[in-house]
Scaffold this motif. Sequence first.
Motif, mmCIF file in Angstrom:
data_model
loop_
_atom_site.group_PDB
_atom_site.id
_atom_site.type_symbol
_atom_site.label_atom_id
_atom_site.label_comp_id
_atom_site.label_asym_id
_atom_site.label_seq_id
_atom_site.Cartn_x
_atom_site.Cartn_y
_atom_site.Cartn_z
ATOM 1 N N TRP A 10 26.866 34.693 42.265
ATOM 2 C CA TRP A 10 27.047 34.138 40.920
ATOM 3 C C TRP A 10 26.793 35.215 39.865
ATOM 4 N N SER A 63 34.397 28.226 38.090
ATOM 5 C CA SER A 63 33.594 28.954 39.072
ATOM 6 C C SER A 63 32.112 28.641 38.922
ATOM 7 N N ASP A 64 31.623 28.607 37.687
ATOM 8 C CA ASP A 64 30.213 28.269 37.463
ATOM 9 C C ASP A 64 29.905 26.876 37.991
ATOM 10 N N ASN A 102 40.164 34.342 43.209
ATOM 11 C CA ASN A 102 38.892 33.692 42.881
ATOM 12 C C ASN A 102 38.691 32.437 43.733
ATOM 13 N N TYR A 162 35.312 38.670 47.820
ATOM 14 C CA TYR A 162 34.829 39.265 46.577
ATOM 15 C C TYR A 162 35.462 40.637 46.375
ATOM 16 N N LEU A 177 35.686 31.380 46.267
ATOM 17 C CA LEU A 177 34.977 30.102 46.166
ATOM 18 C C LEU A 177 35.102 29.272 47.439
ATOM 19 N N HIS A 219 29.568 37.826 39.996
ATOM 20 C CA HIS A 219 30.798 37.200 39.500
ATOM 21 C C HIS A 219 30.753 37.118 37.975
ATOM 22 N N GLU A 229 36.096 30.986 34.557
ATOM 23 C CA GLU A 229 34.633 31.131 34.517
ATOM 24 C C GLU A 229 33.947 29.773 34.603
#
Length: 181
Positions: free
Chosen positions: A57, A10-11, A78, A119, A82, A60, A7
């Motif tokens: 976002w 990814s953020d 993931n 996704y 990305l 996700h 997380e």
Amino acid sequence: MTKGRMEAFSDGVFAVIITIMVLEMKSPQGTGLAALQPLLPVFFSYVLSFVYVGIYWNNHHHLLQAAKHVTGGILWANLHLLFWLSLTPFVTAWMGENHFATWPVALYGVVLLFAGSAYFLLTKTLIAHHGKDSTLAASIGNDRKGAPLHRGLRSGNSPVVRTAVDRLRLLRYGRRHVAAP
């Protein structure tokens, strides 16, 4: 493995993507409003991409809220997502700077197509790990947002047609679709 690192990473990537997109916009040379006119395609490209990245976002975030833990396969799925999203600043700039010419728009559509497919793959990988009876699977339900993308890719349509399908997908699915547990 816990999901926290995935997380956080990814953020960070989402934040960098948006930052790069806004830094690609150059200020006008003049001081009047007329100086902004040539920058309108770049600005509209940025707005469109900002909305897309924001939707990814948000989705996700909600997807991972429903996940309990991740595996190596989930991490790779993931990263696959990305990767495609990280190309957004490039295709956004190319499309805007060339006033929505055919090939930049086509490549923009291809990147969105593969991001949507990635996704879809991420959701399927998470469900496979957590089980079809999990909270995650129930949250997603019979979500078929990725399925039209796969059909469009297989149908042999031109990239311009796929771009139009992606834009329609934004209008139809541009909202949170994974319920928080």
